[in-house]
Design an enzyme around this catalytic site. Structure first.
Site, PDB file in Angstrom:
ATOM      1  N   ASP A 196       0.846  -1.115   0.066  1.00  0.00           N
ATOM      2  CA  ASP A 196       0.055  -0.003   0.291  1.00  0.00           C
ATOM      3  C   ASP A 196       0.938   1.329   0.062  1.00  0.00           C
ATOM      4  O   ASP A 196       1.501   1.583   0.806  1.00  0.00           O
ATOM      5  CB  ASP A 196      -0.836  -0.130   1.216  1.00  0.00           C
ATOM      6  CG  ASP A 196      -1.874   1.178   1.156  1.00  0.00           C
ATOM      7  OD1 ASP A 196      -2.624   1.354   0.535  1.00  0.00           O
ATOM      8  OD2 ASP A 196      -1.507   1.958   2.190  1.00  0.00           O
ATOM      9  N   GLU A 280      -1.176  -1.211  -5.959  1.00  0.00           N
ATOM     10  CA  GLU A 280      -2.329  -0.578  -6.561  1.00  0.00           C
ATOM     11  C   GLU A 280      -1.902   0.137  -7.873  1.00  0.00           C
ATOM     12  O   GLU A 280      -0.822   0.651  -7.855  1.00  0.00           O
ATOM     13  CB  GLU A 280      -2.996   0.435  -5.478  1.00  0.00           C
ATOM     14  CG  GLU A 280      -3.762  -0.219  -4.391  1.00  0.00           C
ATOM     15  CD  GLU A 280      -4.386   0.801  -3.332  1.00  0.00           C
ATOM     16  OE1 GLU A 280      -5.423   1.074  -3.423  1.00  0.00           O
ATOM     17  OE2 GLU A 280      -3.468   1.649  -2.706  1.00  0.00           O
ATOM     18  N   CYS A 332     -12.634  -4.717   5.530  1.00  0.00           N
ATOM     19  CA  CYS A 332     -12.065  -5.244   6.704  1.00  0.00           C
ATOM     20  C   CYS A 332     -11.483  -6.374   6.096  1.00  0.00           C
ATOM     21  O   CYS A 332     -11.929  -7.367   5.316  1.00  0.00           O
ATOM     22  CB  CYS A 332     -12.962  -5.626   7.658  1.00  0.00           C
ATOM     23  SG  CYS A 332     -12.285  -6.661   9.123  1.00  0.00           S
ATOM     24  N   CYS A 351     -13.546  -2.283  12.936  1.00  0.00           N
ATOM     25  CA  CYS A 351     -14.530  -2.929  12.222  1.00  0.00           C
ATOM     26  C   CYS A 351     -15.843  -3.117  12.966  1.00  0.00           C
ATOM     27  O   CYS A 351     -16.062  -3.605  14.191  1.00  0.00           O
ATOM     28  CB  CYS A 351     -14.347  -4.080  11.635  1.00  0.00           C
ATOM     29  SG  CYS A 351     -15.583  -5.038  10.658  1.00  0.00           S
ATOM     30  N   CYS A 354     -16.990  -7.209  12.965  1.00  0.00           N
ATOM     31  CA  CYS A 354     -16.346  -8.230  13.823  1.00  0.00           C
ATOM     32  C   CYS A 354     -15.301  -7.623  14.904  1.00  0.00           C
ATOM     33  O   CYS A 354     -14.824  -8.260  15.813  1.00  0.00           O
ATOM     34  CB  CYS A 354     -15.211  -9.021  13.208  1.00  0.00           C
ATOM     35  SG  CYS A 354     -13.893  -7.963  12.271  1.00  0.00           S
ATOM     36  N   ASP A 361      -3.415   1.471   6.897  1.00  0.00           N
ATOM     37  CA  ASP A 361      -2.415   1.269   5.944  1.00  0.00           C
ATOM     38  C   ASP A 361      -2.225  -0.299   5.754  1.00  0.00           C
ATOM     39  O   ASP A 361      -2.016  -0.812   4.785  1.00  0.00           O
ATOM     40  CB  ASP A 361      -1.210   2.061   5.940  1.00  0.00           C
ATOM     41  CG  ASP A 361      -1.459   3.608   5.865  1.00  0.00           C
ATOM     42  OD1 ASP A 361      -2.250   3.900   5.084  1.00  0.00           O
ATOM     43  OD2 ASP A 361      -0.532   4.405   6.278  1.00  0.00           O
TER      44      ASP A 361
END
Length: 407
Positions: A196, A280, A332, A351, A354, A361
């Site tokens: 990332d 990405e 998530c 999240c 969960c 990141d």
């Protein structure tokens, strides 16, 4: 695969004059060729062929009084300048027809003698060579001193001499690499990673490793500001202004060289340690039009990803680029629930499905790895993230490509 090997040149005063003549003659021939084709286009005539231009602009021009100085440089340099003009027109017409990928190529323009970057090319026909003492022998230039930082794996067929804005000279060789030799240079590994890219940290890996951003431009801003202020106070056309311009150019080249070295070291390390890498496909041009433009350009993501691409192809690694619309920061990585977009100042989040606390990141890097199909289950099979149902207020594609949403 073809790679470019560049080495620093240190010509003496006489050789610098000879190279300046070669740069100027190549520029004149290029401009004459562009002018001849533009005149033919305006007259509605067919473009003159390369052979006709070579005879008219080189052979016959040398015999004329106003172009007799073309004979002071190697003819190969002038012929290569014509080939560069032809390549520029081919790219332009291919871009008009939609046959060329990437950004639209414009029509060839005249080169200016005020351009700070100049280049000429010598092919094998020019009979250039490397002497026993390690100097580069160029026709009508002489034996130029070279700083050999590494050995050439094979004998190159051509050499390009470049002078950059900082007044440095380089010899650039195009080398055909050996795939068998390249395969033995990297150790065998089955490790995979997701990356990332960001601004707070240059890169965060899916295994939790965080690589700090060096911010080369930001650290050099004070020095650049001082050099630019000195340049603006010099009288235009004076020798002191040229000295100040060189000072500014050298400061910028130091920043660019440091950033390039950082990208080379990091990309080589990632390629060496991992068999497959997910990253990405960032819209750098779009991000460069925002308020974060300076930081985006300082990071140099496009150059780094390009290095990963060609190094992965060279050493037999796998590089997977996921779509830029994949919501890696919203999903998530544990349960796959989509928690919606978040502002940039939110670096950690919990999240709601969960209850897992995520580093923004690190979670995105793990989602990049999953979206690239590089994650494995306990049984060792590769998996891709399952489809996430759209919320009631999120129905529809929102303009996103269907293949990116399905990924």
């Amino acid at each position: 695969m073809q790679l470019r090997y560049a080495f620093r040149l240190y010509p003496d005063s006489g050789q610098r004059i000879a190279l300046a003549k070669a740069f100027g003659c190549a520029r004149v021939v290029f401009n004459d060729a562009v002018r001849a084709r533009e005149d033919a286009r305006k007259a509605g005539e067919a473009f003159p062929t390369a052979g006709h231009l070579s005879k008219q602009l080189i052979t016959q021009a040398k015999q004329a009084a106003e172009r007799c100085w073309l004979g002071e440089v190697s003819t190969v340099v002038l012929q290569q300048s014509l080939r560069d003009m032809e390549a520029a027109y081919r790219n332009f017409f291919a871009s008009l027809k939609g046959e060329r990928r990437g950004a639209k190529a414009g029509a060839p323009r005249f080169k200016s003698r005020k351009d700070k970057r100049q280049s000429i090319r010598f092919t094998a026909n020019a009979r250039w060579s490397v002497t026993d003492s390690g100097r580069l022998n160029l026709p009508k230039v002489g034996a130029v001193k070279v700083k050999w930082s590494r050995t050439l794996p094979v004998q190159p067929s051509s050499v390009t001499v470049i002078k950059d804005a900082a007044g440095r000279y380089f010899a650039s060789f195009v080398i055909d690499t050996d795939p068998v030799a390249d395969a033995t240079r990297m150790p065998d590994t089955d490790h995979t990673i997701g990356i990332d890219l960001g601004l707070t940290h240059f890169a965060v890996l899916s295994d939790g490793t965080k690589i700090d951003s060096s911010r080369f431009l930001r650290r050099a801003e004070k020095k650049l500001k001082k050099a630019q202020r000195e340049l603006s106070r010099k009288q235009k056309g004076s020798k002191n202004r040229e000295k100040a311009r060189l000072k500014v150019a050298r400061a910028h080249t130091q920043v660019a060289d440091a950033r390039r070295e950082f990208h080379h070291q990091l990309s080589t390390q990632l390629i060496r340690d991992n068999q497959a890498i997910g990253v990405e496909d960032l819209a750098v041009k779009g991000l460069a039009r925002t308020r974060l433009a300076k930081s985006v350009h300082d990071a140099g993501w496009a150059q780094f990803v390009h290095m990963l691409e060609y190094k992965a192809a060279r050493y037999g690694r796998t590089l997977v680029k996921i779509g830029r619309f994949t919501p890696t920061s919203q999903v998530c990585s544990e349960c796959g629930a989509k928690d919606g977009p978040k502002p940039l100042h939110i670096r950690t989040w919990t999240c709601t499905a969960c209850g897992t606390v995520h580093d923004r990141d690190h979670n995105a890097a793990k989602n990049v790895k999953k979206a690239a199909g590089l994650a494995v289950t306990a049984c060792g099979a590769q998996v891709r993230p399952g489809l996430v149902l759209a919320q009631r207020d999120e129905a529809g594609s929102h303009g996103f490509p269907s293949e990116d949403c399905a990924a």
